[in-house]
Each structure stands twice: as structure tokens, then as C-alpha cells.
Motif scaffolding. Structure first.
Motif, PDB file in Angstrom:
ATOM      1  N   SER A   1       3.645   6.914  -3.973  1.00 23.09           N
ATOM      2  CA  SER A   1       3.724   6.783  -2.413  1.00 23.09           C
ATOM      3  C   SER A   1       5.061   6.773  -1.732  1.00 23.09           C
ATOM      4  O   SER A   1       5.284   7.544  -0.665  1.00 23.09           O
ATOM      5  CB  SER A   1       3.163   5.480  -1.806  1.00 23.09           C
ATOM      6  OG  SER A   1       4.198   4.287  -2.202  1.00 23.09           O
ATOM      7  N   GLY A   2       6.098   6.960  -2.709  1.00 25.17           N
ATOM      8  CA  GLY A   2       7.449   6.923  -2.364  1.00 25.17           C
ATOM      9  C   GLY A   2       8.007   5.834  -1.463  1.00 25.17           C
ATOM     10  O   GLY A   2       9.016   5.771  -1.095  1.00 25.17           O
ATOM     11  N   ASN A   3       7.113   4.640  -1.401  1.00 27.93           N
ATOM     12  CA  ASN A   3       7.499   3.291  -0.761  1.00 27.93           C
ATOM     13  C   ASN A   3       8.021   2.620  -1.651  1.00 27.93           C
ATOM     14  O   ASN A   3       7.479   1.723  -2.397  1.00 27.93           O
ATOM     15  CB  ASN A   3       6.248   2.785   0.145  1.00 27.93           C
ATOM     16  CG  ASN A   3       6.954   1.661   0.924  1.00 27.93           C
ATOM     17  OD1 ASN A   3       7.517   0.881   0.677  1.00 27.93           O
ATOM     18  ND2 ASN A   3       5.963   1.606   2.123  1.00 27.93           N
ATOM     19  N   ASP A   4       9.389   2.598  -1.574  1.00 20.97           N
ATOM     20  CA  ASP A   4      10.051   1.751  -2.765  1.00 20.97           C
ATOM     21  C   ASP A   4       9.691   0.258  -2.544  1.00 20.97           C
ATOM     22  O   ASP A   4       9.829  -0.430  -3.785  1.00 20.97           O
ATOM     23  CB  ASP A   4      11.785   1.676  -2.515  1.00 20.97           C
ATOM     24  CG  ASP A   4      12.215   3.067  -3.062  1.00 20.97           C
ATOM     25  OD1 ASP A   4      11.535   3.808  -3.703  1.00 20.97           O
ATOM     26  OD2 ASP A   4      13.474   3.542  -2.292  1.00 20.97           O
ATOM     27  N   ALA A   5       9.731  -0.250  -1.412  1.00 19.97           N
ATOM     28  CA  ALA A   5       9.461  -1.935  -1.249  1.00 19.97           C
ATOM     29  C   ALA A   5       7.815  -2.086  -1.958  1.00 19.97           C
ATOM     30  O   ALA A   5       7.822  -3.002  -2.904  1.00 19.97           O
ATOM     31  CB  ALA A   5       9.408  -2.451   0.016  1.00 19.97           C
ATOM     32  N   MET A   6       6.918  -1.176  -1.768  1.00 23.50           N
ATOM     33  CA  MET A   6       5.659  -1.482  -2.316  1.00 23.50           C
ATOM     34  C   MET A   6       5.538  -1.057  -3.544  1.00 23.50           C
ATOM     35  O   MET A   6       4.870  -2.023  -4.671  1.00 23.50           O
ATOM     36  CB  MET A   6       4.797  -0.248  -1.566  1.00 23.50           C
ATOM     37  CG  MET A   6       4.513  -0.866  -0.050  1.00 23.50           C
ATOM     38  SD  MET A   6       3.149   0.448   0.484  1.00 23.50           S
ATOM     39  CE  MET A   6       1.874   0.278  -0.259  1.00 23.50           C
TER      40      MET A   6
END
Length: 243
Positions: A197-202
Motif C-alpha cells: 500500500s505504501g502507507n507507512d503507518a498501516m
């Protein structure tokens, strides 16, 4: 950092550690390795370093003087090395011990062979006995290499950056989350979408929860040592159910 190994088989130690990451660290001068051959301090011209056991028993025991004299070559008037005897009687090596040892300037490791080493010299010169597991090896050389390899990785400059070891198994009491590389689908098994996803937090949340479940499934004995909140357990249970 300086490592010294007192051994009957110096080539075995040097040959292993001259490779890969430890070898490159030595080439760069980040760590150094010297070996002392116990036979160089034998009690006679024939290289004798062992004798039969008092009280009977099978095998031969390495005598005090060859070990003591080998160790003395590593000592100066100002400083003695932190000295470890690798032995199945010792405390078992773990990541906390690895980190503690990485802060020493000079670590000397004594390798036994045959039936081991006369206890009197171990009591006199060693700071601790250390084991790499609850089993017996034919000699301490492999254990010495394991200790040096694991400690070296904690020394600045040996690995490319801090992330190379801070996110690994055992650093925070957990096993590492499962890891994947290309292709994203292999033999019908897909990489978890969140990692694409590229979503670092997730991704950070996913990896923390996956690491918790990995530890729970593969090393449940480690769970008792963790300070887990009720929320951590709820996340782990929900994650496990989703697998």
C-alpha cells in the motif's frame, strides 16, 4: 572492538569469521580478531596440553598452565580482556547479552575441547561462562564464532544502518514479522496487500501485530516475558483469526 580467541584450532575460527559481514568489518578495521594457539604454550616440546582426569572418567582434560599462559599474552598492565569460557554449563546467549558484550573494548573467548578445561584456571581468569544452547559440541570454536558474529552486528559500522538490526527477531522481545519480496504472487500465495500500500503507518501497525502473532505461534515461551496490554492481545487474536 577487539576479539581474541584462545583455542586449539585457530584456523577454524579465522576461516569462518574471515567471510561475509565479519570479514568485511575486519577489513575496515571496525573489529579485530586475534587467535592464540593453546599448543604454543604446551608444557613440553611435544605440544602436550592435556592429561587424564583426577577421580577417573573418559577422555582428557586441558591443563591449567597452557590456558593461563595463553591468556596472559592478551593482558597488559593496564587492562585485562573481558574473558568468557564457552561451556554448556554457562548462561544461554540471548540478545540482551549480545548487546552488553558489544559495549566491551576487548572480549577474549576460551574454547575447550576433549573433556573441557581444568576448572581451576576457569575460576581464576574468566568473568563468565556462556553457552549458545542446551546441547554439547565437540569444541568451543563454533560457539566462539557464533558469539563474535552476533556481537559484531551490534557495533556501529558493521551493518549498513541501525534499521538492519533494530527490526530483527529478539531485539524487542518478539520474533520478526514474516517478510516477502517479488513476485507479489507465488504458487497461489499473495503478499499481504497492506505491505504493497505504501502507507507507512498501516505497514508499521501490520508488522507489529504480525510479529506478535509470529511469536505466539512459534515461540510461545517468549510471550511470558512480554509486557502486553489487553489491546495488544485483542489485536493479536483478531489478526490470528484473519489468517
Amino acid at each position: 572492538m577487539r576479539f581474541s580467541v584462545i583455542t586449539l584450532f585457530p584456523e577454524q575460527v579465522r576461516g569462518f569469521l574471515a567471510q561475509s559481514i565479519t570479514g568485511r568489518a575486519m577489513d575496515k578495521g571496525i573489529i579485530s580478531l586475534d587467535t592464540v594457539d593453546i599448543r604454543d604454550h604446551a608444557i613440553n616440546d611435544y605440544g602436550k596440553v592435556d592429561d587424564t582426569l583426577y577421580g577417573g572418567g573418559t577422555g582428557l582434560l586441558i591443563q591449567c598452565d597452557p590456558v593461563y599462559d595463553s591468556w596472559k599474552t592478551l593482558c597488559s598492565e593496564e587492562e585485562k580482556p573481558y574473558t568468557i569460557y564457552v561451556s554448556p554449563k554457562g548462561g544461554v546467549l540471548n540478545q540482551k547479552k549480545v548487546i552488553d558484550l558489544s559495549k566491551k573494548k576487548h572480549v577474549a573467548i576460551i574454547c575447550g575441547h576433549y573433556e573441557g578445561i581444568d576448572s581451576r584456571v576457569i575460576d581464576e581468569i574468566c568473568d563468565e561462562e556462556l553457552s549458545i544452547g542446551d546441547y554439547v559440541l565437540t569444541g568451543g570454536e563454533l560457539a566462539a564464532c557464533v558469539i563474535i558474529d552476533s556481537v559484531s552486528r551490534m557495533i556501529d559500522g558493521v551493518l549498513p544502518n541501525e534499521d538492519a538490526y533494530t527490526n530483527e527477531s529478539h531485539m524487542d522481545g518478539l520474533l520478526e514479522a514474516p517478510q516477502y519480496t517479488k513476485p507479489s504472487s507465488w504458487h497461489g500465495k499473495d503478499v499481504p496487500e497492506v505491505l504493497l500500500s505504501g502507507n507507512d503507518a498501516m505497514i508499521k501497525y501490520y508488522n507489529r501485530t504480525a510479529a506478535l502473532v509470529e511469536t505466539w505461534q512459534k515461540r510461545p515461551d517468549m510471550m511470558n516475558k512480554l509486557q502486553l496490554s489487553e489491546e495488544d492481545w485483542q489485536k493479536a487474536i483478531a489478526f490470528k483469526k484473519s489468517l
